[in-house]
Enzyme design. Sequence first.
Site, PDB file in Angstrom:
ATOM      1  N   ARG A  12      -8.523   3.475   7.579  1.00 58.38           N
ATOM      2  CA  ARG A  12      -7.336   2.953   8.281  1.00 58.38           C
ATOM      3  C   ARG A  12      -6.074   3.413   7.558  1.00 58.38           C
ATOM      4  O   ARG A  12      -6.156   3.983   6.449  1.00 58.38           O
ATOM      5  CB  ARG A  12      -7.396   1.426   8.389  1.00 58.38           C
ATOM      6  CG  ARG A  12      -7.487   0.723   7.064  1.00 58.38           C
ATOM      7  CD  ARG A  12      -7.893  -0.727   7.226  1.00 58.38           C
ATOM      8  NE  ARG A  12      -7.955  -1.399   5.934  1.00 58.38           N
ATOM      9  CZ  ARG A  12      -6.923  -2.012   5.351  1.00 58.38           C
ATOM     10  NH1 ARG A  12      -5.749  -2.042   5.961  1.00 58.38           N
ATOM     11  NH2 ARG A  12      -7.069  -2.589   4.186  1.00 58.38           N
ATOM     12  N   SER A 139       3.971   5.973  -4.774  1.00 56.98           N
ATOM     13  CA  SER A 139       4.903   5.162  -3.977  1.00 56.98           C
ATOM     14  C   SER A 139       6.303   5.306  -4.560  1.00 56.98           C
ATOM     15  O   SER A 139       6.459   5.543  -5.764  1.00 56.98           O
ATOM     16  CB  SER A 139       4.499   3.687  -4.046  1.00 56.98           C
ATOM     17  OG  SER A 139       5.545   2.857  -3.574  1.00 56.98           O
ATOM     18  N   TYR A 152       2.262  -3.605  -9.062  1.00 54.51           N
ATOM     19  CA  TYR A 152       2.129  -2.452  -8.153  1.00 54.51           C
ATOM     20  C   TYR A 152       2.982  -1.290  -8.658  1.00 54.51           C
ATOM     21  O   TYR A 152       2.511  -0.149  -8.746  1.00 54.51           O
ATOM     22  CB  TYR A 152       2.555  -2.871  -6.746  1.00 54.51           C
ATOM     23  CG  TYR A 152       2.437  -1.788  -5.689  1.00 54.51           C
ATOM     24  CD1 TYR A 152       1.212  -1.512  -5.085  1.00 54.51           C
ATOM     25  CD2 TYR A 152       3.549  -1.056  -5.278  1.00 54.51           C
ATOM     26  CE1 TYR A 152       1.102  -0.525  -4.103  1.00 54.51           C
ATOM     27  CE2 TYR A 152       3.455  -0.078  -4.305  1.00 54.51           C
ATOM     28  CZ  TYR A 152       2.226   0.187  -3.718  1.00 54.51           C
ATOM     29  OH  TYR A 152       2.132   1.172  -2.752  1.00 54.51           O
ATOM     30  N   ALA A 155       1.450   0.279 -11.737  1.00 52.11           N
ATOM     31  CA  ALA A 155       0.263   1.092 -11.423  1.00 52.11           C
ATOM     32  C   ALA A 155       0.682   2.429 -10.815  1.00 52.11           C
ATOM     33  O   ALA A 155       0.153   3.481 -11.180  1.00 52.11           O
ATOM     34  CB  ALA A 155      -0.653   0.332 -10.461  1.00 52.11           C
TER      35      ALA A 155
HETATM   36  P1  NAP Z   1      -3.642  -0.004   4.110  1.00 52.12           P
HETATM   37  O1  NAP Z   1      -3.527   0.253   5.566  1.00 52.12           O
HETATM   38  O2  NAP Z   1      -3.626  -1.396   3.589  1.00 52.12           O
HETATM   39  O3  NAP Z   1      -4.942   0.763   3.582  1.00 52.12           O
HETATM   40  C1  NAP Z   1      -5.398   0.605   2.274  1.00 52.12           C
HETATM   41  C2  NAP Z   1      -6.680   1.409   2.137  1.00 52.12           C
HETATM   42  O4  NAP Z   1      -7.146   1.307   0.780  1.00 52.12           O
HETATM   43  C3  NAP Z   1      -7.785   0.880   3.031  1.00 52.12           C
HETATM   44  O5  NAP Z   1      -8.395   1.988   3.678  1.00 52.12           O
HETATM   45  C4  NAP Z   1      -8.772   0.231   2.052  1.00 52.12           C
HETATM   46  O6  NAP Z   1     -10.134   0.381   2.422  1.00 52.12           O
HETATM   47  C5  NAP Z   1      -8.525   1.076   0.811  1.00 52.12           C
HETATM   48  N1  NAP Z   1      -8.986   0.374  -0.387  1.00 52.12           N
HETATM   49  C6  NAP Z   1      -8.427  -0.701  -1.010  1.00 52.12           C
HETATM   50  N2  NAP Z   1      -9.178  -1.071  -2.056  1.00 52.12           N
HETATM   51  C7  NAP Z   1     -10.247  -0.216  -2.104  1.00 52.12           C
HETATM   52  C8  NAP Z   1     -11.373  -0.092  -2.952  1.00 52.12           C
HETATM   53  N3  NAP Z   1     -11.566  -0.912  -3.990  1.00 52.12           N
HETATM   54  N4  NAP Z   1     -12.265   0.900  -2.708  1.00 52.12           N
HETATM   55  C9  NAP Z   1     -12.082   1.760  -1.664  1.00 52.12           C
HETATM   56  N5  NAP Z   1     -11.030   1.678  -0.821  1.00 52.12           N
HETATM   57  C10 NAP Z   1     -10.129   0.697  -1.040  1.00 52.12           C
HETATM   58  O7  NAP Z   1      -2.453   0.695   3.340  1.00 52.12           O
HETATM   59  P2  NAP Z   1      -1.757   2.131   3.490  1.00 52.12           P
HETATM   60  O8  NAP Z   1      -0.339   1.879   3.766  1.00 52.12           O
HETATM   61  O9  NAP Z   1      -2.528   3.033   4.368  1.00 52.12           O
HETATM   62  O10 NAP Z   1      -1.875   2.616   1.973  1.00 52.12           O
HETATM   63  C11 NAP Z   1      -2.532   3.806   1.571  1.00 52.12           C
HETATM   64  C12 NAP Z   1      -1.929   4.262   0.243  1.00 52.12           C
HETATM   65  O11 NAP Z   1      -0.540   4.539   0.432  1.00 52.12           O
HETATM   66  C13 NAP Z   1      -2.014   3.192  -0.853  1.00 52.12           C
HETATM   67  O12 NAP Z   1      -2.312   3.807  -2.093  1.00 52.12           O
HETATM   68  C14 NAP Z   1      -0.611   2.622  -0.877  1.00 52.12           C
HETATM   69  O13 NAP Z   1      -0.282   2.059  -2.126  1.00 52.12           O
HETATM   70  C15 NAP Z   1       0.208   3.858  -0.554  1.00 52.12           C
HETATM   71  N6  NAP Z   1       1.560   3.583  -0.048  1.00 52.12           N
HETATM   72  C16 NAP Z   1       1.745   2.893   1.129  1.00 52.12           C
HETATM   73  C17 NAP Z   1       3.056   2.650   1.567  1.00 52.12           C
HETATM   74  C18 NAP Z   1       3.345   1.907   2.839  1.00 52.12           C
HETATM   75  O14 NAP Z   1       4.527   1.561   3.067  1.00 52.12           O
HETATM   76  N7  NAP Z   1       2.386   1.665   3.711  1.00 52.12           N
HETATM   77  C19 NAP Z   1       4.131   3.102   0.811  1.00 52.12           C
HETATM   78  C20 NAP Z   1       3.905   3.777  -0.363  1.00 52.12           C
HETATM   79  C21 NAP Z   1       2.615   4.022  -0.781  1.00 52.12           C
HETATM   80  P3  NAP Z   1     -10.974  -0.764   3.248  1.00 52.12           P
HETATM   81  O15 NAP Z   1     -10.074  -1.261   4.332  1.00 52.12           O
HETATM   82  O16 NAP Z   1     -12.172   0.003   3.748  1.00 52.12           O
HETATM   83  O17 NAP Z   1     -11.379  -1.831   2.261  1.00 52.12           O
END
Ligand code: NAP
Length: 244
Positions: A12, A139, A152, A155
């Site tokens: 996702r 990030s 966060y 990290a």
């Molecule tokens: P998200 O929709 O909440 O997705 C998070 C993903 O991480 C999910 O697919 C989840 O897998 C996976 N995950 C979490 N813990 C895990 C574990 N222990 N083992 C394997 N998979 C794990 O968030 P997103 O926005 O797509 O975030 C993706 C990346 O982008 C992250 O590193 C986040 O910090 C970074 N980011 C996001 C934003 C933002 O605004 N959205 C901004 C900057 C950086 P499951 O659902 O299968 O558990």
Amino acid sequence: MKKTVIITGAARGIGRAIAELFAAHDYNVLINYHRSADAAQQLYRSLTEQDCSVELFQADVTRRAEVEAMVAFCQQRFGLVDLLINNAGIAQSRLFIDLTDDDWLTMINTNLTAVFYCTQAVLRTMIPRKRGKIINIASIWGQIGASCEVHYSAAKAGLIGLTKALAKEVGPSNIQVNCIAPGIIDTAMLDPYTPEEKTALREQTPLERFGTPEEVAACALFLASDAANFITGQVIGVNGGFVV
Ligand code: NAP
């Protein structure tokens, strides 16, 4: 010859968009998921119906044994790994003073230690081959810090440091290590924010909107391509101008 990519947390959000884009660009894609089994199965079905070369692997990337099993499965199914995208991550909003040991460790383990495990596991074959790329999803908060997200931010700042140092160490082995530092991207990670907080974040972004997962994926595809072979140790902002 097809290249093989492992994408962590790819059922996702940003990881899913990356998986879809790389699958459409003829990569063998290993989709890692942890809890989102239904979403992972749905993504698998949709991509295989489009004749893409994909596999699923459930693993908690904070557990080294599961990570080793994931990389072994990928190698057995597709051959050696050309590219690793460390995308899996969690966020949490809490005052620093209220953080528990568990909050701290879970955050560091998921957003930083997991990258150590996954990256070590693929470098074992990339280094002797003198070829490979690592892309880490950091990030903007790792660059500038976020109030109420100290763990966060720490990290993600650690991930940026890991990227720069590792790029220097494995550069002589022709391996590129880069970071993408997204700004505010429209995924489930934003769910905890109130509408007022979301409006404020939008207003702080010079392009006055949130980014899409597809816009982050497009940057990853470029970094993975041969056009980016002389780019390493960099932090590429996909942030609408939030950090310049
Ligand atoms: P998200 O929709 O909440 O997705 C998070 C993903 O991480 C999910 O697919 C989840 O897998 C996976 N995950 C979490 N813990 C895990 C574990 N222990 N083992 C394997 N998979 C794990 O968030 P997103 O926005 O797509 O975030 C993706 C990346 O982008 C992250 O590193 C986040 O910090 C970074 N980011 C996001 C934003 C933002 O605004 N959205 C901004 C900057 C950086 P499951 O659902 O299968 O558990």
